[in-house]
Write an enzyme that holds these catalytic residues in place. Structure first.
Site, short mmCIF file in Angstrom:
data_model
loop_
_atom_site.label_atom_id
_atom_site.label_comp_id
_atom_site.label_asym_id
_atom_site.label_seq_id
_atom_site.Cartn_x
_atom_site.Cartn_y
_atom_site.Cartn_z
N ALA A 25 6.63 6.86 17.18
CA ALA A 25 5.92 7.66 16.18
C ALA A 25 5.92 6.86 14.88
CB ALA A 25 6.63 8.99 15.99
N GLY B 19 8.54 7.25 20.58
CA GLY B 19 7.33 7.89 21.07
C GLY B 19 6.55 7.01 22.04
N GLU C 97 8.12 7.59 25.29
CA GLU C 97 7.76 8.96 25.68
C GLU C 97 6.32 9.04 26.16
OE1 GLU C 97 9.01 10.41 21.83
OE2 GLU C 97 10.63 11.57 22.75
N GLU D 84 15.62 6.64 18.22
CA GLU D 84 15.54 7.63 17.12
C GLU D 84 16.89 7.84 16.44
OE1 GLU D 84 14.24 8.01 20.14
OE2 GLU D 84 12.19 8.75 19.99
N1 CAA Z 1 6.37 3.31 12.54
C1 CAA Z 1 5.72 2.73 11.52
N2 CAA Z 1 5.58 1.39 11.41
C2 CAA Z 1 6.12 0.63 12.35
C3 CAA Z 1 6.83 1.18 13.44
C4 CAA Z 1 6.93 2.58 13.52
N3 CAA Z 1 7.54 3.21 14.55
N4 CAA Z 1 7.28 0.16 14.21
C5 CAA Z 1 6.86 -0.97 13.63
N5 CAA Z 1 6.16 -0.70 12.51
C6 CAA Z 1 5.54 -1.65 11.58
C7 CAA Z 1 6.59 -2.30 10.68
O1 CAA Z 1 6.92 -1.47 9.61
C8 CAA Z 1 5.85 -3.55 10.27
O2 CAA Z 1 4.93 -3.21 9.28
P1 CAA Z 1 4.77 -4.13 7.95
O3 CAA Z 1 4.26 -5.45 8.48
O4 CAA Z 1 3.78 -3.40 7.12
O5 CAA Z 1 6.12 -4.24 7.36
C9 CAA Z 1 5.06 -3.92 11.53
O6 CAA Z 1 4.97 -2.72 12.31
C10 CAA Z 1 5.73 -4.98 12.37
O7 CAA Z 1 7.06 -4.54 12.64
P2 CAA Z 1 8.34 -5.46 12.36
O8 CAA Z 1 8.10 -6.39 11.21
O9 CAA Z 1 9.53 -4.54 12.23
O10 CAA Z 1 8.40 -6.31 13.70
P3 CAA Z 1 9.70 -6.90 14.43
O11 CAA Z 1 9.16 -7.75 15.53
O12 CAA Z 1 10.63 -7.50 13.46
O13 CAA Z 1 10.43 -5.61 15.07
C11 CAA Z 1 10.55 -3.53 16.26
C12 CAA Z 1 9.79 -4.86 16.05
C13 CAA Z 1 11.93 -3.80 16.85
C14 CAA Z 1 9.73 -2.68 17.23
C15 CAA Z 1 10.70 -2.80 14.90
O14 CAA Z 1 9.43 -2.74 14.27
C16 CAA Z 1 11.22 -1.40 15.01
O15 CAA Z 1 12.41 -1.20 15.16
N6 CAA Z 1 10.33 -0.39 14.93
C17 CAA Z 1 10.71 1.00 14.95
C18 CAA Z 1 11.06 1.47 16.35
C19 CAA Z 1 11.51 2.92 16.30
O16 CAA Z 1 12.48 3.29 15.68
N7 CAA Z 1 10.74 3.79 17.02
C20 CAA Z 1 11.02 5.20 17.09
C21 CAA Z 1 10.21 5.92 16.06
S1 CAA Z 1 10.67 7.62 15.88
C22 CAA Z 1 9.92 8.40 17.17
O17 CAA Z 1 9.19 7.81 17.95
C23 CAA Z 1 10.19 9.87 17.26
C24 CAA Z 1 9.72 10.52 18.50
O18 CAA Z 1 10.47 10.78 19.42
C25 CAA Z 1 8.34 10.94 18.65
#
Ligand code: CAA
Length: 300
Positions: A106, A149, A152, A172
């Site tokens: 998400a 998400g 999911e 999460e």
């Molecule tokens: N939401 C918003 N933006 C996201 C995102 C997310 N879930 N995942 C990645 N992005 C964005 C980053 O902010 C970044 O944007 P900017 O270039 O503007 O800074 C871009 O995508 C590239 O990401 P990274 O620079 O972080 O890339 P990386 O290769 O270093 O890392 C990653 C990749 C490990 C996937 C890391 O981006 C990450 O940890 N993302 C979040 C994963 C996460 O926590 N997901 C769960 C979300 S909560 C959820 O899903 C709730 C639910 O149950 C519905």
């Protein structure tokens, strides 16, 4: 004058960029013959195409944010899924992302300032489950990150194929919450309580191979076999070549196994099996077998 020009140019420039992005991505996703015939609707965050007879392909296309599932993206996904479910020429769907990310979850930036009253009253994430209400089978072709998400979303599909690069997880817990799109429930069904607890409570990612060993994905498509999307499209084409009434009945009864007791599920399966004797495709399928010929399905 300058400000009115600016007002005019911004939307035009962004929609032109979206069309170009879509076009570039479609070039990779679909064969030339399909591209030339394509009259698919243009979206901002997804691409749609028809890579094989009876098969629709939906590609998440928000590359800079690793396909983070913002509300506008999910609205488009739901719209496309509903349209394909209602389209008789489509008999199976494939959902994919990019090489780098199926979907990284998400959209955290969209969520971070929301309040309880807003998410509760607005039924936040409830619309995500539309995908599980469609009749037609949907195959997830997962490469790269399928986190939160994203994991999911894959679990909401009927079949998951993974590339060796696929990385699953429910991280999460690392941002102070828990899965909200069905992860805790569907993962527990798919891989059992102990593993689900570990994944949800530690937030650690798991590999494509682990997902296959645990029975969450059908298989990992080896690199030498080609892309996971091609494998999913081939599988979808096989499904699309069957009687669609039987396919949809098959999907319905397998899903019943997740919601009913064994006795109720067995009774339900038998009833649905009996009901197929009212179809032309049952007569055709069994006659064709007896006459040693290929069946011609009328989906009726
Ligand atoms: N939401 C918003 N933006 C996201 C995102 C997310 N879930 N995942 C990645 N992005 C964005 C980053 O902010 C970044 O944007 P900017 O270039 O503007 O800074 C871009 O995508 C590239 O990401 P990274 O620079 O972080 O890339 P990386 O290769 O270093 O890392 C990653 C990749 C490990 C996937 C890391 O981006 C990450 O940890 N993302 C979040 C994963 C996460 O926590 N997901 C769960 C979300 S909560 C959820 O899903 C709730 C639910 O149950 C519905």
């Amino acid at each position: 004058m300058a400000s009115s020009l600016l007002r005019l140019r911004t939307p035009l420039a962004s929609s032109a960029a979206a069309v170009l992005r879509n076009h570039r991505a479609l070039r990779h996703a679909t064969p030339l013959s399909v591209r030339l015939m394509s009259t698919e609707k243009q979206y901002e965050f997804i691409l749609t195409s028809r890579p094989a007879d009876g098969v629709a392909l939906i590609t998440l296309n928000r590359p800079k944010a690793l396909n983070a599932l913002c509300t506008p993206l999910f609205n488009e996904l739901n719209e496309a899924v509903k349209a394909f479910d209602n389209d008789d020429s489509v008999r199976a769907l494939v959902l994919t992302g990019s090489e780098r990310a199926f979907a990284a979850g998400a959209d955290i930036k969209e969520m971070k300032d929301k309040e309880f009253s807003e998410v509760f009253k607005g039924k936040f994430l409830e619309s995500w489950s539309l995908l599980t209400t469609i009749r037609k089978p949907i195959i997830a072709a997962v490469s790269g990150y399928a986190l939160g998400g994203g994991c999911e979303l894959a679990l909401m599909c009927d079949i998951i194929l993974a590339s060796p690069t696929a990385t699953f997880g429910q991280p999460e817990i690392n941002i102070g919450v828990i899965p909200g799109g069905g992860g805790s429930q569907r993962l527990a069904h798919a891989i059992g309580k102990s593993r689900t607890m570990e994944i949800v409570l530690t937030g650690r990612n798991f590999s494509a191979q682990e997902a296959a060993d645990w029975g969450m994905v059908s298989r990992v498509v080896p690199a030498e076999e080609g892309s996971v999307v091609d494998a999913a499209v081939k599988m979808a084409a096989v499904i699309a070549s069957k009687s669609q009434i039987a396919v949809q009945a098959g999907k319905e009864v397998v899903n019943a196994a997740y919601e009913q007791s064994l006795q109720e599920g067995l009774r339900y399966e038998r009833r649905v099996f009996h009901s197929l004797f009212a179809t032309k495709d049952q007569k055709e399928g069994m006659s064709a077998f007896a006459e040693k010929r290929k069946p011609t399905w009328t989906h009726s």
